[in-house]
Design an enzyme around this catalytic site. Structure first.
Site, PDB file in Angstrom:
ATOM      1  N   ASN A  16       0.740  -1.428   0.245  1.00 29.06           N
ATOM      2  CA  ASN A  16       0.220  -0.066  -0.173  1.00 29.06           C
ATOM      3  C   ASN A  16       0.318   0.695  -0.299  1.00 29.06           C
ATOM      4  OD1 ASN A  16      -1.783   2.225   0.730  1.00 29.06           O
ATOM      5  ND2 ASN A  16      -2.251   1.286   2.869  1.00 29.06           N
ATOM      6  N   ARG A  99      -2.239  -1.742  -2.854  1.00 26.37           N
ATOM      7  CA  ARG A  99      -3.802  -1.295  -2.975  1.00 26.37           C
ATOM      8  C   ARG A  99      -3.677  -0.107  -4.302  1.00 26.37           C
ATOM      9  NH1 ARG A  99      -5.462   2.062   2.075  1.00 26.37           N
ATOM     10  NH2 ARG A  99      -7.835   2.845   1.472  1.00 26.37           N
ATOM     11  N   HIS A 187     -12.284   4.161  -0.169  1.00 29.49           N
ATOM     12  CA  HIS A 187     -11.888   3.743   0.956  1.00 29.49           C
ATOM     13  C   HIS A 187     -12.981   2.265   1.144  1.00 29.49           C
ATOM     14  CE1 HIS A 187     -11.102   7.863   3.055  1.00 29.49           C
ATOM     15  NE2 HIS A 187     -10.761   6.839   3.029  1.00 29.49           N
ATOM     16  N   ARG A 247      -7.699  17.592   5.106  1.00 32.15           N
ATOM     17  CA  ARG A 247      -8.207  17.860   3.597  1.00 32.15           C
ATOM     18  C   ARG A 247      -9.743  18.647   3.997  1.00 32.15           C
ATOM     19  NH1 ARG A 247      -8.105  12.193   1.102  1.00 32.15           N
ATOM     20  NH2 ARG A 247      -6.524  11.124   3.233  1.00 32.15           N
ATOM     21  N   MET A 291      -6.259  13.418  15.369  1.00 30.28           N
ATOM     22  CA  MET A 291      -7.828  13.886  16.505  1.00 30.28           C
ATOM     23  C   MET A 291      -7.236  13.749  17.680  1.00 30.28           C
ATOM     24  SD  MET A 291     -10.338  14.393  16.576  1.00 30.28           S
ATOM     25  CE  MET A 291     -11.782  14.271  15.010  1.00 30.28           C
ATOM     26  N   GLU A 386      -8.171  -3.516   5.144  1.00 35.39           N
ATOM     27  CA  GLU A 386      -7.992  -3.569   4.003  1.00 35.39           C
ATOM     28  C   GLU A 386      -7.061  -4.966   3.144  1.00 35.39           C
ATOM     29  OE1 GLU A 386      -7.163   0.036   5.173  1.00 35.39           O
ATOM     30  OE2 GLU A 386      -8.502   1.391   3.698  1.00 35.39           O
TER      31      GLU A 386
HETATM   32  P1  AMP Z   1      -6.821   5.925  10.394  1.00 29.94           P
HETATM   33  O1  AMP Z   1      -5.661   6.777   9.101  1.00 29.94           O
HETATM   34  O2  AMP Z   1      -7.374   5.193   9.956  1.00 29.94           O
HETATM   35  O3  AMP Z   1      -4.785   5.505  10.838  1.00 29.94           O
HETATM   36  O4  AMP Z   1      -6.299   6.812  11.252  1.00 29.94           O
HETATM   37  C1  AMP Z   1      -5.603   8.104  11.974  1.00 29.94           C
HETATM   38  C2  AMP Z   1      -6.523   9.042  13.197  1.00 29.94           C
HETATM   39  O5  AMP Z   1      -6.903   7.811  14.048  1.00 29.94           O
HETATM   40  C3  AMP Z   1      -5.600   9.646  13.390  1.00 29.94           C
HETATM   41  O6  AMP Z   1      -6.703  11.409  13.828  1.00 29.94           O
HETATM   42  C4  AMP Z   1      -5.443   9.753  15.386  1.00 29.94           C
HETATM   43  O7  AMP Z   1      -4.993  10.637  15.957  1.00 29.94           O
HETATM   44  C5  AMP Z   1      -6.743   8.916  15.062  1.00 29.94           C
HETATM   45  N1  AMP Z   1      -6.954   8.134  16.087  1.00 29.94           N
HETATM   46  C6  AMP Z   1      -5.879   7.140  16.108  1.00 29.94           C
HETATM   47  N2  AMP Z   1      -6.210   6.623  18.187  1.00 29.94           N
HETATM   48  C7  AMP Z   1      -6.793   7.795  18.438  1.00 29.94           C
HETATM   49  C8  AMP Z   1      -7.711   7.657  20.055  1.00 29.94           C
HETATM   50  N3  AMP Z   1      -7.794   6.470  20.628  1.00 29.94           N
HETATM   51  N4  AMP Z   1      -8.364   8.647  20.237  1.00 29.94           N
HETATM   52  C9  AMP Z   1      -8.737   9.290  19.051  1.00 29.94           C
HETATM   53  N5  AMP Z   1      -8.141   9.269  17.926  1.00 29.94           N
HETATM   54  C10 AMP Z   1      -7.774   8.233  17.223  1.00 29.94           C
END
Ligand code: AMP
Length: 405
Positions: A16, A99, A187, A247, A291, A386
């Site tokens: 990926n 991917r 996605h 974004r 986040m 994925e």
């Molecule tokens: P991904 O792209 O699916 O890996 O997701 C990344 C996002 O998930 C980022 O904004 C991280 O801050 C958020 N994230 C991962 N773990 C947590 C958590 N325990 N609480 C809040 N946000 C999280």
């Protein structure tokens, strides 16, 4: 270096290749048990290579002295392939699954990569300029190294090729649709994984009216009926719909015209703002695109960025439910959807008008079912995978290919 004594036989490699990272996984054949997962992050800067053998507690980390870091995707892939070569002397990779973000209007299923397919995927680069070139680099490097073994492209757009014209078009002159200016949705590999898991876990409910919210650094939501995608919040590009890490999500096109005409910004400058400086990062005034960081911040712009995010997710739940004339199942997944009980609680607050009743304890405890017994809508949080979808498709197509030889 992890040892391979315990791991022998054949394997599927999944790749990926993203904008600044390359994730990879190895799955045993024929069981498709994942035995290695890893990634090279920070490509173009201080790249770092992490490898985790699934049955070992710690991960291996390779960092390079500054001037020896792989500087491009091609160089990073060479490092990965070099590592595979050293670590996997008892394992034979029989096929590679990639991917690929964009399959255009044509590709509605995983596809064996031939020269002709590669030409078509290259012609789609204009539709996903930030992702597709890296995906194709990954394919070319793997073709070079692995020679004649099957390489399979698995598309993020394929899952949404079931949409009706009305759910795929924009209200601009029709000839643009014929040129491929339409809603594609992304996605798809994540939606496919979640849908299949649900068909096993909740076979009756999974066939009803469902929304899956993939809330990660990139984010979108999809409405499904009978496991089939009906509409999705992401459209022509991966900018549309929900706000994301960097974004913007949905935006009035008049804003872009204003930027061009009055701010004298060119396409590159606008693209940089919309893809890299907007979303949670932009709205929080640059505090973070992450986040977790925003949740831990006491600053008002961080709070407002989260408020906007929650509002948009709520709004799309309403909009997609209206399209389906109802809602029976709502699933949260992706890094935020799976891990942030706070975001889930805030999204699901005051949603009893649509039949959602949150079980606060289950939500806080991170259980799979987060709605209470009285909730008409079954609310779930799930982990997505994925890579597993890519591995399964790759093995399936590779078997067919090899049996024909
Ligand atoms: P991904 O792209 O699916 O890996 O997701 C990344 C996002 O998930 C980022 O904004 C991280 O801050 C958020 N994230 C991962 N773990 C947590 C958590 N325990 N609480 C809040 N946000 C999280």
């Amino acid at each position: 270096m992890g040892n391979t004594n315990h791991m022998q036989g054949k394997a599927i490699l999944t790749i990926n290749a993203g904008s600044s990272s390359i994730k990879f996984s190895l799955f045993s054949v024929p069981q498709l048990n994942q035995f290695v997962v890893g990634q090279i992050d920070g490509i173009g800067g201080d790249a770092i290579f992490k490898i985790k053998w699934v049955d070992q507690p710690t991960e291996e980390v390779i960092a390079w002295p500054n001037n020896e870091c792989p500087k491009s995707h091609r160089e990073s892939l060479a490092c990965l392939i070099n590592w595979l070569h050293k670590a996997l002397h008892d394992v034979k990779v029989i096929a590679v699954g990639h991917r690929v973000v964009h399959g255009g209007q044509k590709y509605s299923a995983p596809t064996l990569i031939t020269e002709e397919v590669m030409d078509e995927l290259e012609s789609l680069m204009v539709l996903a300029p930030l992702h597709q070139p890296h995906n194709l680099e990954g394919i070319k490097a793997a073709q070079e190294y692995f020679g004649g073994i099957p390489q399979i492209a698995c598309f993020d757009t394929a899952f949404h090729r079931t949409h009706s014209f009305v759910d795929d078009c924009y209200a601009i002159p029709r000839y643009f649709y014929d040129k491929g200016i339409c809603r594609y949705g992304f996605h798809g590999l994540s939606y496919e994984y979640i849908t299949e898991r649900l068909m096993h876990m909740f076979p009756k409910e999974a066939r009803r009216k469902m929304i899956i919210a993939h809330l990660g650094n990139g984010a979108s939501m999809t409405a499904l009926h009978n496991g089939v995608s009906i509409a999705s919040t992401m459209g022509f590009s991966s900018l549309d719909g929900l706000p994301m890490g960097t974004r913007c999500g949905e935006i009035d096109p008049g804003v872009l015209l204003y930027m061009m005409e009055h701010e004298k910004m060119d396409a590159k400058a606008i693209s940089d703002i919309l893809y890299k400086e907007s979303g949670l990062k932009g709205l929080s005034g640059g505090i973070s695109n992450d986040m977790r960081t925003l949740e831990n911040s006491d600053l008002l712009p961080a709070k407002e960025a989260i408020d906007y995010y929650v509002k948009e997710v709520k709004r799309e739940i309403g909009a997609l439910s209206a399209l389906m004339a109802g809602l029976d199942v709502l699933v949260f997944t992706g890094g935020i959807g799976e891990n942030s009980s706070m975001i889930r609680a805030r999204v699901l607050k005051e949603m009893s008008w649509i039949g959602i009743e949150l079980d606060e304890d289950s939500n806080l405890a991170g259980e799979t079912i987060i709605s209470d017994d009285h909730s008409r809508v079954l609310c779930l949080k799930m982990h997505t995978d994925e890579e597993r979808v890519i591995a399964r498709h790759t093995f399936g197509l590779a078997k067919m290919e090899m049996s024909e030889e």
